[in-house]
Write a protein that holds these residues in place. Sequence first.
Motif, PDB file in Angstrom:
ATOM      1  N   GLY A  29     -68.706  12.368  -7.345  1.00  9.04           N
ATOM      2  CA  GLY A  29     -68.750  11.107  -6.609  1.00  9.04           C
ATOM      3  C   GLY A  29     -68.484  11.249  -5.127  1.00  9.04           C
ATOM      4  N   LEU A  30     -67.841  12.335  -4.751  1.00  7.34           N
ATOM      5  CA  LEU A  30     -67.539  12.563  -3.341  1.00  7.34           C
ATOM      6  C   LEU A  30     -68.522  13.529  -2.686  1.00  7.34           C
ATOM      7  CD1 LEU A  30     -63.653  12.856  -3.644  1.00  7.34           C
ATOM      8  CD2 LEU A  30     -64.938  10.957  -2.656  1.00  7.34           C
ATOM      9  N   GLY A  31     -69.569  13.897  -3.419  1.00  6.68           N
ATOM     10  CA  GLY A  31     -70.593  14.759  -2.840  1.00  6.68           C
ATOM     11  C   GLY A  31     -70.389  16.233  -3.072  1.00  6.68           C
ATOM     12  N   PHE A  32     -69.391  16.592  -3.888  1.00  4.27           N
ATOM     13  CA  PHE A  32     -69.127  18.003  -4.169  1.00  4.27           C
ATOM     14  C   PHE A  32     -69.734  18.411  -5.512  1.00  4.27           C
ATOM     15  CE2 PHE A  32     -65.667  16.600  -1.384  1.00  4.27           C
ATOM     16  CZ  PHE A  32     -65.706  17.576  -0.397  1.00  4.27           C
ATOM     17  N   ASP A  33     -70.872  17.825  -5.829  1.00  2.00           N
ATOM     18  CA  ASP A  33     -71.498  18.076  -7.123  1.00  2.00           C
ATOM     19  C   ASP A  33     -72.009  19.501  -7.266  1.00  2.00           C
ATOM     20  OD1 ASP A  33     -73.229  17.211  -5.035  1.00  2.00           O
ATOM     21  OD2 ASP A  33     -74.854  16.997  -6.464  1.00  2.00           O
ATOM     22  N   TYR A  34     -72.150  20.214  -6.153  1.00  2.00           N
ATOM     23  CA  TYR A  34     -72.644  21.589  -6.193  1.00  2.00           C
ATOM     24  C   TYR A  34     -71.555  22.581  -6.590  1.00  2.00           C
ATOM     25  CZ  TYR A  34     -70.242  21.598  -1.727  1.00  2.00           C
ATOM     26  OH  TYR A  34     -69.278  21.461  -0.756  1.00  2.00           O
ATOM     27  N   ILE A  35     -70.304  22.163  -6.578  1.00  2.00           N
ATOM     28  CA  ILE A  35     -69.216  23.060  -6.963  1.00  2.00           C
ATOM     29  C   ILE A  35     -69.267  23.250  -8.480  1.00  2.00           C
ATOM     30  CG2 ILE A  35     -66.711  23.328  -7.077  1.00  2.00           C
ATOM     31  CD1 ILE A  35     -66.507  21.816  -4.467  1.00  2.00           C
ATOM     32  N   ALA A  36     -69.379  24.493  -8.901  1.00  2.00           N
ATOM     33  CA  ALA A  36     -69.654  24.785 -10.310  1.00  2.00           C
ATOM     34  C   ALA A  36     -68.393  25.202 -11.057  1.00  2.00           C
ATOM     35  CB  ALA A  36     -70.709  25.888 -10.408  1.00  2.00           C
ATOM     36  N   PHE A  37     -68.155  24.566 -12.190  1.00  2.00           N
ATOM     37  CA  PHE A  37     -67.064  24.957 -13.093  1.00  2.00           C
ATOM     38  C   PHE A  37     -67.349  24.352 -14.458  1.00  2.00           C
ATOM     39  CE2 PHE A  37     -65.826  21.139 -10.774  1.00  2.00           C
ATOM     40  CZ  PHE A  37     -65.389  20.261 -11.760  1.00  2.00           C
ATOM     41  N   THR A  93     -56.912   5.188  -4.195  1.00  4.41           N
ATOM     42  CA  THR A  93     -58.028   4.244  -4.067  1.00  4.41           C
ATOM     43  C   THR A  93     -58.794   4.468  -2.770  1.00  4.41           C
ATOM     44  OG1 THR A  93     -56.800   2.585  -5.338  1.00  4.41           O
ATOM     45  CG2 THR A  93     -58.649   1.801  -3.999  1.00  4.41           C
ATOM     46  N   ALA A  94     -58.066   4.826  -1.722  1.00  6.02           N
ATOM     47  CA  ALA A  94     -58.677   4.925  -0.390  1.00  6.02           C
ATOM     48  C   ALA A  94     -59.574   6.136  -0.219  1.00  6.02           C
ATOM     49  CB  ALA A  94     -57.584   4.944   0.681  1.00  6.02           C
ATOM     50  N   PHE A  95     -59.290   7.246  -0.917  1.00  2.00           N
ATOM     51  CA  PHE A  95     -60.056   8.456  -0.608  1.00  2.00           C
ATOM     52  C   PHE A  95     -61.530   8.327  -0.976  1.00  2.00           C
ATOM     53  CE2 PHE A  95     -58.423  10.152  -4.852  1.00  2.00           C
ATOM     54  CZ  PHE A  95     -59.652  10.227  -5.486  1.00  2.00           C
ATOM     55  N   ALA A  96     -61.845   7.426  -1.912  1.00  2.00           N
ATOM     56  CA  ALA A  96     -63.232   7.281  -2.336  1.00  2.00           C
ATOM     57  C   ALA A  96     -64.144   6.814  -1.211  1.00  2.00           C
ATOM     58  CB  ALA A  96     -63.316   6.314  -3.517  1.00  2.00           C
ATOM     59  N   SER A  97     -63.579   6.112  -0.236  1.00  2.00           N
ATOM     60  CA  SER A  97     -64.391   5.589   0.872  1.00  2.00           C
ATOM     61  C   SER A  97     -64.011   6.208   2.208  1.00  2.00           C
ATOM     62  CB  SER A  97     -64.241   4.066   0.945  1.00  2.00           C
ATOM     63  OG  SER A  97     -62.872   3.701   1.121  1.00  2.00           O
ATOM     64  N   ASP A  98     -63.177   7.225   2.194  1.00  2.00           N
ATOM     65  CA  ASP A  98     -62.727   7.868   3.429  1.00  2.00           C
ATOM     66  C   ASP A  98     -63.646   9.048   3.745  1.00  2.00           C
ATOM     67  OD1 ASP A  98     -61.387   9.294   5.442  1.00  2.00           O
ATOM     68  OD2 ASP A  98     -59.425   8.653   4.724  1.00  2.00           O
ATOM     69  N   ASN A  99     -64.259   9.015   4.922  1.00  2.00           N
ATOM     70  CA  ASN A  99     -65.213  10.063   5.294  1.00  2.00           C
ATOM     71  C   ASN A  99     -64.593  11.450   5.349  1.00  2.00           C
ATOM     72  OD1 ASN A  99     -67.416   8.371   5.474  1.00  2.00           O
ATOM     73  ND2 ASN A  99     -67.119   7.937   7.642  1.00  2.00           N
ATOM     74  N   HIS A 100     -63.281  11.511   5.536  1.00  2.00           N
ATOM     75  CA  HIS A 100     -62.634  12.825   5.594  1.00  2.00           C
ATOM     76  C   HIS A 100     -62.767  13.563   4.269  1.00  2.00           C
ATOM     77  CE1 HIS A 100     -61.038  12.105   9.508  1.00  2.00           C
ATOM     78  NE2 HIS A 100     -60.315  11.080   9.127  1.00  2.00           N
ATOM     79  N   TYR A 101     -62.968  12.844   3.176  1.00  2.00           N
ATOM     80  CA  TYR A 101     -63.034  13.470   1.856  1.00  2.00           C
ATOM     81  C   TYR A 101     -64.404  13.320   1.218  1.00  2.00           C
ATOM     82  CZ  TYR A 101     -58.277  12.897   3.200  1.00  2.00           C
ATOM     83  OH  TYR A 101     -57.118  12.926   3.953  1.00  2.00           O
TER      84      TYR A 101
END
Length: 998
Positions: free
Chosen positions: A261-269, A416-424
């Motif tokens: 959901g944060l765009g790190f879908d390429y990280i494989a595990f 709750t905030a990290f989902a919409s925070d550009n830093h993450y």
Amino acid sequence: MSDIMRPIPFSNLMNWILSEYKSQGSIFGVSKLVRHDNGKALPMFKEKIESPYGPAAGPHTQLAQNLVAAYAAGSRFFELKTVQIMDGDELSKCVAKPCITADDECYNCEWSTELYVPQAFDEYVKGWFACKLLAKELGLGDPDGFVFNMSVGYDLKGIQSEKIDKYIEGMKDASGSAVWQECMDWALNNLDKFQNVDADYMKGISPKVSNSITESTLHGCPPDEIERIATYLITEKNLNTYVKCNPTLLGYEFARKTLDGLGFDYIAFDDHHFVEDLQWADAVPMFQRLMKLTAERGLEFGVKLTNTFPVDVKAGELPSEEMYMSGRSLYPLSLSLAGKLAKEFGGKLRISYSGGADYYNIRDLFNAGIWPITMATTVLKSGGYQRFSQIGNLLMDIDYGPWAGVDPAKVEGMVTAFASDNHYQKPMKPLPSRKTDKKVPLIDCFSAPCRNGCPIEQDIPAYLMRVNAGKFEEALEIITHRNALPFITGTICSHRCQDKCMRNSYEESVYIRTQKLKAAEGGFDALLPKLKPGAPVAGKKVAVIGGGPAGMSAAYFLGRSGVDVTVFERKDSLGGIVRHVIPAFRISDEAIDNDVKLMNAMGVKVELNTEVKDVQELFGKGYTHVILATGAWEKGSAGLEYGQEMNVIEFLENAKKNPGSLNLGKHVVVIGGGNTAMDAARAAKRIPGVESVSLVYRRTKRYMPADQEELEFALEDGVEFRELLAPVGVKDGVLTCHVMELGAPDASGRRSPVDTGKVAEVPADTVITAVGEKVDTALYTANGLEVDKRGKAVVNADTLESSVKNVFVIGDGMKGPGTVVEAIADATKAARAIENFDVDTYVDKNVNPDYQKPLSRRGDLCADCKSSSEIRCLGCATVCETCTEVCPNRANVAVAVPGMRQRQIIHVDGMCNECGNCGTFCPYDSRPYKDKFTLFWSEEDFQNSENQGFLKLDGTKTRVRLDGQVKEYDVADESCGLYDPLRRLICAVYDNYSYLLK
């Protein structure tokens, strides 16, 4: 060997510190010293810490100099690097090198100290003693205002071994150790080196280095083993104890969904660690028991959140099969686990935090009751330890009361905030490489990557400094020397310069394009009247066919050089694609008109509504040279099997000139993923009657060629992205597509689309094809120009002259659709081939005469870049030194050399374990730990390395390896035969930096 670290004796360590501080005001490169002089401290383990942060157990707590550098930058809680029974050479052989890369999120494949345990003990004691001395001598704070926290692993048997037990007992009381005596003896024998420290103070330094410990466990460690270790540390060793937890406590589904959901879908595990690691049902009662156990003994218990997260190596990030993830991608997981534990325990479970903590979140973490806080990833990036300095100043006014628990509500708010925070949020597009294609030179390696990334190598630092000073006319004068279109490029340039900007490793690029437009708008009225054509050049008359960006630029440069030049444009106004196709909401006619005025000021003649098809006819009229700058206007096609498609250029022209004439229906589909496709989709949204616009692409947004900002603009305008669809045909208002999926990553990490056999339908009253326009091959062949298999003119790479003498081909018409600045680069080549001019007039102005000014910006992150009035340029043409900052061990050192510009870089072999992090951040295609001139401490290390470098012999006699040859020189002799800049660099080390010599 080069990856073997050689611990520095305490005498050398202190000599280095005191000498560097006296001559430069810095300590191991940390010039932003943090002083705690408010007398306040937080109680911790019956001790106290003046600030609640410090380095995590990792690369920044392995050597004494690392600890001292962190202390100088304000750290007051030190989680020492983990020790285990496997150590030294045995462990080193298990660690693939390089072992760290922190380009964005961080990955590493090392887990505990590479030193032998007794060496690690010595380093920690030396670091402790040095910090005690410096606290008092330099007034950095209360000498008792910091805490060292041990970290041990990974099984009870190993921890109970004689080696680890001796380590633990020695850390509890080091007074009987040889290293303690070494430190004390040196201190008492060198009282004359101190102003504020006397013998009584030195004798009073406490040998009780640590009374707390963090239990680190390997993935898969059984819960009963974890509890046995913790119980042993509490009951047998009487230590305040933290148990390090893994993010796997959250469960596979939660971790996968969160990262995706944060765009790190390429990280494989996969889920095997989640299944094998400590489970929530076992963890909670265990922690309850351990809390009770420590309370009964008057000790403190807590959990450390979190361990790094194991993931698969898929794109060659590191030379291993598995690696450990940390940084901003770990933050959502660690924080979520903190929230879950805070809720479960009602805030009564103490949490020591390390999982993506940094400048942006540390204050909130502390205010929520989560502390101490340790960091590694953020200080592995540009700025290095001095990022701690900014954090130290940020936290000066905290509440210094005792720990009162974790506030579950505040933690939940942060979750709750990290989902919409550009830093993450990971950008939709992969971060572009900051690397240039050049190898790092041994001398004078500082350069501005932004200039190297720009196709016309604009003097960006030079004009940024002038804009910052409000000197807009001067800034525009510098810009227009290389760039004929400051308004167009200041508005819609694809800004490859920003991709290379070193500020990207802080927060985000300097807004270079914005500053260029600011200079253009601010300096235009003053500069325009002063512009004039150059002195007339006899015997040259140039015809430019095409009045787009390439043609306008070529005419501008030729006119400025004094050449008689005429632009022939088939349309009724200049500007080409920019004028007639790019939507007005992206660039105004006024901006284009201003660039036309700059061209006109150079005496350029213009013939509009004139189409030229015969080059020889122009030669017959007295023109000596012809430049073809006709653009790429031929229609591309998506290759639909059936149905009608509208060409994107045709659509955009009509949408700009007469949008009311378009009847697109309710549902529009744009096929393509480039910037032009984004323009088309956004333009379609503005056409009356259109209700939805879908953008169809066979890959995901991550692999679209469009720029990140263009994707964002399209999303803001409400364009629907239909990813992983390959169009087949359109009929009866429906576009039929094959459903694709991304295959396995290749060696570069790129995933190609694979047909799933499924079909999807997309409502489509109109289909617009934006898949790349083509060059007009017929124009070239009709005029006798040689073309390649793709129908593009064959040209000289250096001059862009075609196979027909004195006929040049530039811009999109030469190589296909490109960017405006690439067109300017082509125009520059052709114009210089006809009448050369100096492009380097302002190169020296890129260097700031005040060296300290850009240096002062190092390490400071911007809280809100978009609202900041600060340009934030790091002045890389003046000072780089990034490799010195990102090295945890301080193995890269900046050395001032008399008579040479700025400081030069020396790599100190004995302090390097070849972690590779400096290679990640060096703007060159190089690894400083391999490629920079290296200082060796011993003949053994010199022989076991291939680095170019030197070894001090007797006096000024020096053994040097250069270009594969080993020779000996007396560097005091100017005629010794050694390349003089290197000779002077070595002399500077001997004369002014002798503390670098072991």
